[in-house]
Design an enzyme around this catalytic site. Structure first.
Site, PDB file in Angstrom:
ATOM      1  N   GLU A 167       0.795  -1.233   0.000  1.00 36.72           N
ATOM      2  CA  GLU A 167       0.000   0.000   0.000  1.00 36.72           C
ATOM      3  C   GLU A 167       0.823   1.277   0.000  1.00 36.72           C
ATOM      4  OE1 GLU A 167      -3.005  -0.153   3.037  1.00 36.72           O
ATOM      5  OE2 GLU A 167      -4.064  -1.770   2.060  1.00 36.72           O
ATOM      6  N   GLU A 352      -5.738  -8.298   0.241  1.00 40.23           N
ATOM      7  CA  GLU A 352      -6.395  -7.932   1.500  1.00 40.23           C
ATOM      8  C   GLU A 352      -7.827  -7.524   1.215  1.00 40.23           C
ATOM      9  OE1 GLU A 352      -4.674  -4.919   4.072  1.00 40.23           O
ATOM     10  OE2 GLU A 352      -2.665  -5.742   3.730  1.00 40.23           O
TER      11      GLU A 352
END
Ligand code: FCB
Length: 443
Positions: A167, A352
């Site tokens: 991320e 995720e």
């Protein structure tokens, strides 16, 4: 659940994800201080000033935790290898105990028939490098490349797949512009630099991985569904700008070697000098893309604020305990868009997806139907994305265990396994059993 393995291609894998600082217990085994330790120790940054010193004590309990993963019928485990555990000062002296730990962890994953999916950076920035500017310092790319070489020399022979970073939007924008995550900066110049250097570090790490002959190298990016908060042209423009910052900046750099012009316009003179020369390294081919998806945001213009002059407005959809709107269609959309506009046939994993819920532990365990529904909705969205042509290869639930949810400390529970932080007792929740049941049905 309204799906079984039979609904997915033969090589589609199911797994769960975690990250080092959130579960291991960073006070154990000679790990160095990270910027999360110091961020948490500063009043007002983290709920209850919680930190990752003990977390889920996974450092000592990883065998039992992997048994849980195996007993759910999963195929793979996504974990991160902490930079500060391997190199307590970020460079120089190696912590042999740290390398030994990851060595034993990988063997234990394999011994259970699970595939190890490694992430090199899930936010464990060593404090000694944060002192030198961390992500705002261009040298971070070389430091990260050196760490990559050291950890891969030890475990690279046994892992199934490796992601450079988790991320980058959170690493850079959330942490240097919004200030919500370590190092808690709110500075546009730091942000522009971090947003470029995080990509440069990805490129450098990819080059090191390729030079080592490492297979299955990729990156994990986060995406949201950015939607106009009303039907004015101003809200449309605001949502497009948010989408460019959040959803296009990183994948555009990696897949196309370019940044969205409207974001460059905003960063203006704050971009590092000669950034254009780095785009070739940044856009070298990757083998797979990891997608983290949680929610949608309704975007409205905020002309009273400086660039990007946008705000998020209230969403009528049901929300998780984080206040995040539940919107599985957004996952289907982003997967379709990524395969159409950016990566084509390249394998995509949902690395995720999950929800926090205010779970209650009783003698019967944890009844969390909302989480089961959330998983069901999002896995079905992946199935629809496959039907629409995306080359989906797997789904990882976030997270295996309740854990340290960054600025929210231990207050938010994402696990399919409940953790009692006083006793470290693990209790699989009803969602764990529902998922295990769905995975039991063979193709
Ligand atoms: C993601 C992070 C992960 C976890 C989830 C809820 O942004 O990658 O560590 O905090 O959100």
């Amino acid at each position: 659940m309204q799906f079984t393995r039979a609904d997915f291609p033969d090589d589609f894998i199911f797994g769960a994800a975690t990250a080092a600082y959130q579960i291991e217990g960073h006070s154990f085994g000679g790990a160095g201080s990270t910027h999360w330790d110091t961020f948490a120790a500063t009043p007002g940054n983290v709920f209850g000033a919680h930190d990752g010193a003990v977390a889920c004590d996974h450092y000592h309990r990883f065998e039992a935790d992997l048994d849980l993963l195996q007993s759910a019928g999963m195929d793979a485990y996504r974990f991160s290898t902490s930079w500060a555990r391997v190199l307590p000062e970020g460079r120089g002296q190696v912590n042999e105990e740290g390398l030994d730990f990851y060595d034993r962890l990988v063997d234990a994953i394999l011994a259970r028939g699970l595939k190890p999916f490694q992430t090199l950076y899930h936010w464990e920035m060593p404090s000694a490098l944060a002192d030198l500017g961390g992500w705002t310092n261009r040298d971070v790319a070389q430091w990260f490349g050196d760490f990559t070489d050291i950890i891969m020399a030890r475990i690279g022979d046994r892992i199934e797949s490796v992601a450079t970073l988790n991320e980058p939007w959170c690493v850079s924008f959330l942490s240097h512009f919004l200030g919500h995550h370590a190092p808690g900066k709110r500075d546009i110049r730091a942000t522009a630099r971090a947003m470029h250097h995080v990509n440069l570090a990805h490129g450098e790490a990819m080059a090191r991985l390729r030079a080592r002959g490492q297979k299955n190298c990729g990156i994990v990016l986060n995406f949201e569904h950015s939607q106009p908060g009303n039907d004015t042209p101003e809200a449309q423009a605001a949502a497009e700008l948010q989408d460019a910052i959040y959803n296009q900046w990183f994948i555009g750099a990696i897949a196309k070697g370019s940044y969205p012009q409207r974001v460059l316009d905003g960063f203006g003179q704050h971009m590092p000098k000669d950034w254009q020369a780095d785009m070739e390294l940044i856009s070298q081919p990757i083998d797979w893309l990891g997608v983290n998806y949680y929610t949608r945001n309704l975007i409205v213009p905020a002309p009273e604020l400086p660039w990007p002059s946008i705000n998020v407005t209230a969403d009528p959809l049901p929300k998780t305990d984080m206040g995040w709107a539940i919107f599985p269609e957004g996952l289907r959309n982003i997967l379709g868009r990524l395969s159409k506009d950016y990566v084509g046939d390249m394998p995509i994993y949902v690395t995720e997806n999950g929800m926090a819920w205010n779970d209650t532990l009783t003698d019967e365990g944890v009844d969390d139907p909302a989480r089961t529904d959330y998983i069901n909705g999002h896995v079905l969205a992946v199935k629809e994305a496959i039907e629409a042509g995306a080359n989906m290869k797997g789904f990882f639930y976030w997270s295996l265990l309740d854990n340290y949810e960054w600025a929210f400390g231990y207050d938010k529970r994402f696990g399919i396994v409940h953790v009692d932080y006083e006793t470290q007792v693990r209790t699989p929740k009803a969602s764990f059993h529902a998922l295990a049941q769905a995975l039991k049905t063979n193709r």
